[in-house]
Scaffold this active site. Structure first.
Site, short mmCIF file in Angstrom:
data_model
loop_
_atom_site.label_atom_id
_atom_site.label_comp_id
_atom_site.label_asym_id
_atom_site.label_seq_id
_atom_site.Cartn_x
_atom_site.Cartn_y
_atom_site.Cartn_z
N SER A 1 0.34 9.83 -2.47
CA SER A 1 -0.34 9.67 -1.17
C SER A 1 0.32 8.60 -0.31
O SER A 1 0.55 7.48 -0.78
CB SER A 1 -1.80 9.26 -1.37
OG SER A 1 -2.43 10.20 -2.16
N HIS B 1 0.00 16.65 2.59
CA HIS B 1 1.18 16.84 1.74
C HIS B 1 1.99 18.01 2.29
O HIS B 1 1.44 19.08 2.54
CB HIS B 1 0.78 17.15 0.31
CG HIS B 1 0.28 15.98 -0.46
ND1 HIS B 1 0.94 14.77 -0.47
CD2 HIS B 1 -0.79 15.82 -1.25
CE1 HIS B 1 0.27 13.93 -1.24
NE2 HIS B 1 -0.79 14.54 -1.72
N HIS C 1 -2.06 19.08 -7.96
CA HIS C 1 -3.07 18.34 -8.72
C HIS C 1 -3.90 19.32 -9.55
O HIS C 1 -4.22 20.42 -9.10
CB HIS C 1 -4.02 17.60 -7.77
CG HIS C 1 -3.37 16.49 -7.00
ND1 HIS C 1 -2.87 16.67 -5.73
CD2 HIS C 1 -3.14 15.20 -7.32
CE1 HIS C 1 -2.35 15.53 -5.29
NE2 HIS C 1 -2.50 14.61 -6.24
N TYR D 1 -7.00 18.96 -10.10
CA TYR D 1 -8.31 19.16 -9.45
C TYR D 1 -8.28 20.23 -8.37
O TYR D 1 -9.32 20.70 -7.91
CB TYR D 1 -8.87 17.84 -8.88
CG TYR D 1 -8.05 17.19 -7.78
CD1 TYR D 1 -7.99 17.72 -6.51
CD2 TYR D 1 -7.35 16.02 -8.04
CE1 TYR D 1 -7.26 17.12 -5.50
CE2 TYR D 1 -6.61 15.40 -7.04
CZ TYR D 1 -6.57 15.96 -5.77
OH TYR D 1 -5.83 15.37 -4.79
N GLU D 2 -7.10 20.63 -7.94
CA GLU D 2 -7.01 21.70 -6.95
C GLU D 2 -7.22 23.07 -7.61
O GLU D 2 -7.28 24.08 -6.91
CB GLU D 2 -5.64 21.69 -6.27
CG GLU D 2 -5.40 20.46 -5.41
CD GLU D 2 -3.97 20.42 -4.92
OE1 GLU D 2 -3.70 20.90 -3.80
OE2 GLU D 2 -3.09 19.89 -5.64
N ALA E 1 -1.62 7.02 -5.94
CA ALA E 1 -2.64 6.09 -5.45
C ALA E 1 -3.67 5.99 -6.57
O ALA E 1 -3.96 6.99 -7.23
CB ALA E 1 -3.28 6.64 -4.19
N MET F 1 -6.05 10.39 -10.52
CA MET F 1 -6.24 11.81 -10.83
C MET F 1 -4.92 12.57 -10.98
O MET F 1 -4.88 13.78 -10.78
CB MET F 1 -7.07 12.48 -9.72
CG MET F 1 -8.39 11.78 -9.42
SD MET F 1 -9.18 12.49 -7.97
CE MET F 1 -10.50 11.31 -7.68
N SER F 2 -3.87 11.88 -11.33
CA SER F 2 -2.57 12.57 -11.43
C SER F 2 -1.70 11.90 -12.49
O SER F 2 -2.22 11.27 -13.41
CB SER F 2 -1.86 12.52 -10.07
OG SER F 2 -1.48 11.20 -9.75
N ASN G 1 -7.84 0.79 -3.72
CA ASN G 1 -9.26 0.42 -3.61
C ASN G 1 -9.72 -0.13 -4.96
O ASN G 1 -9.05 0.07 -5.97
CB ASN G 1 -10.09 1.67 -3.28
CG ASN G 1 -9.88 2.78 -4.31
OD1 ASN G 1 -8.85 3.46 -4.29
ND2 ASN G 1 -10.81 2.93 -5.21
N HIS H 1 -12.06 8.59 0.71
CA HIS H 1 -10.65 8.99 0.73
C HIS H 1 -9.88 8.34 1.89
O HIS H 1 -8.70 8.02 1.75
CB HIS H 1 -10.55 10.52 0.80
CG HIS H 1 -9.16 11.04 0.70
ND1 HIS H 1 -8.35 10.81 -0.40
CD2 HIS H 1 -8.41 11.76 1.57
CE1 HIS H 1 -7.17 11.38 -0.19
NE2 HIS H 1 -7.17 11.96 0.99
N1 HPA Z 1 -10.38 6.78 -8.65
C1 HPA Z 1 -9.63 7.86 -8.91
N2 HPA Z 1 -8.56 8.20 -8.21
C2 HPA Z 1 -8.21 7.40 -7.20
C3 HPA Z 1 -8.94 6.25 -6.86
C4 HPA Z 1 -10.08 5.93 -7.63
O1 HPA Z 1 -10.79 4.92 -7.40
N3 HPA Z 1 -8.31 5.68 -5.79
C5 HPA Z 1 -7.24 6.45 -5.50
N4 HPA Z 1 -7.17 7.50 -6.35
#
Ligand code: HPA
Length: 278
Positions: free
Chosen positions: A37, A67, A89, A91-92, A119, A217-218, A241, A253
């Site tokens: 990201s 993307h 991903h 999750y997609e 990220a 998540m990757s 974050n 997001h």
């Molecule tokens: N959790 C999961 N995936 C993420 C996060 C998070 O806090 N921040 C960026 N990708």
């Protein structure tokens, strides 16, 4: 053994490689980079040849907003690189095979070192959003493994060792560069969940107790396959974050994208220098 399956798999890979080689000629990439990201425009700066995933036999269309979904071939400090501008991903709804197929393709094209970026949320309290984290190890909370299924002995062994998925040697190189460039960084363990929902505070507390410093998540599927087929891996998380419950703020997001965007210049400088040194 299911010969038909292996035959079909071999045929698919052969047609992917043939198609890419028609486009790139005698260009041999030695470094692969998965751009997470906010980092996509690194590829734009070095774009010599780009091929959309949707045009490549064996690849699927990437559907994530922001993307581009293309392979970009470029030359950075006289090193030939292949970059994924956008990744698949889990999750997609893509299978683990789809998510990791580009890594096998990179291996077949000649890549020796893979840089995986993402990220991630900071699980460790005294990390600060905006820091980069060099991944020292991972915990796979995705509940599956991309190597499940028939093994292709030509690519790697059935039961690969996972003692050093993230090359210690590459981490040392990256740390030296970060210090030279005055970029604040952490090192730590990345835990991967499937997403797409963010974690609950209770889950983050559990991940923390189990030894995770960041969550995302990757990366883990790609790192497992890279390790399996003998690539050296450097993993870098942009901590965008605090993970759920680490601070009292809810997650969204947009915040992830904003922080990734702020850090992008540092991240790009680090990548460029790293490629030069590796
Ligand atoms: N959790 C999961 N995936 C993420 C996060 C998070 O806090 N921040 C960026 N990708």
């Amino acid at each position: 053994m299911d010969f038909l399956h292996l035959y079909q798999w071999g045929y698919k890979m052969e047609s992917t490689i043939r198609f890419i080689k028609e486009k790139i000629g005698d260009f041999v990439p030695e470094i692969g980079i998965i751009l997470g990201s906010g980092l996509g425009d690194f590829a734009d700066e070095y774009n010599l040849i780009s091929i959309s995933y949707s045009d490549i036999p064996g690849f699927e269309k990437s559907r994530v907003e922001g993307h581009k979904g293309q392979l970009v071939f470029g030359n950075v400090h006289s090193k030939n690189v292949i970059m994924m501008q956008g990744r698949y991903h889990f999750y997609e709804g893509y299978s683990m095979q789809t998510v990791t197929y580009p890594i096998k393709v990179m291996k077949k094209l000649g890549v020796k070192v893979l840089i995986i970026t993402n990220a991630a949320g900071a699980v460790t309290k005294n990390f600060t959003p905006g820091d980069l984290m060099f991944i020292t190890d991972h915990i796979n909370f995705m509940g599956t493994n991309p190597l499940i299924g028939l093994n292709d002995d030509g690519l790697g062994t059935r039961f690969p060792d996972m003692s050093e998925v993230y090359s210690k040697d590459l981490i040392v190189k990256a740390r030296v560069i970060a210090e030279k460039l005055n970029i604040s960084y952490q090192t730590g363990v990345y835990a991967a969940t499937t997403g797409p929902s963010y974690e609950t505070p209770a889950e983050i507390k559990m991940y923390s107790i189990l030894g995770a410093n960041a969550v995302g998540m990757s990366t883990v599927p790609e790192a497992i396959i890279a390790n399996y087929c003998g690539l050296k891996v450097l993993g870098i998380s942009c901590l965008t974050n605090y993970a759920a419950g680490v601070s009292d703020r809810p997650l969204n997001h947009n915040e992830v994208i904003e922080t990734a965007d702020k850090v992008k210049d540092n991240f790009k400088n680090l990548l460029t220098e790293f490629i030069k040194e590796v």
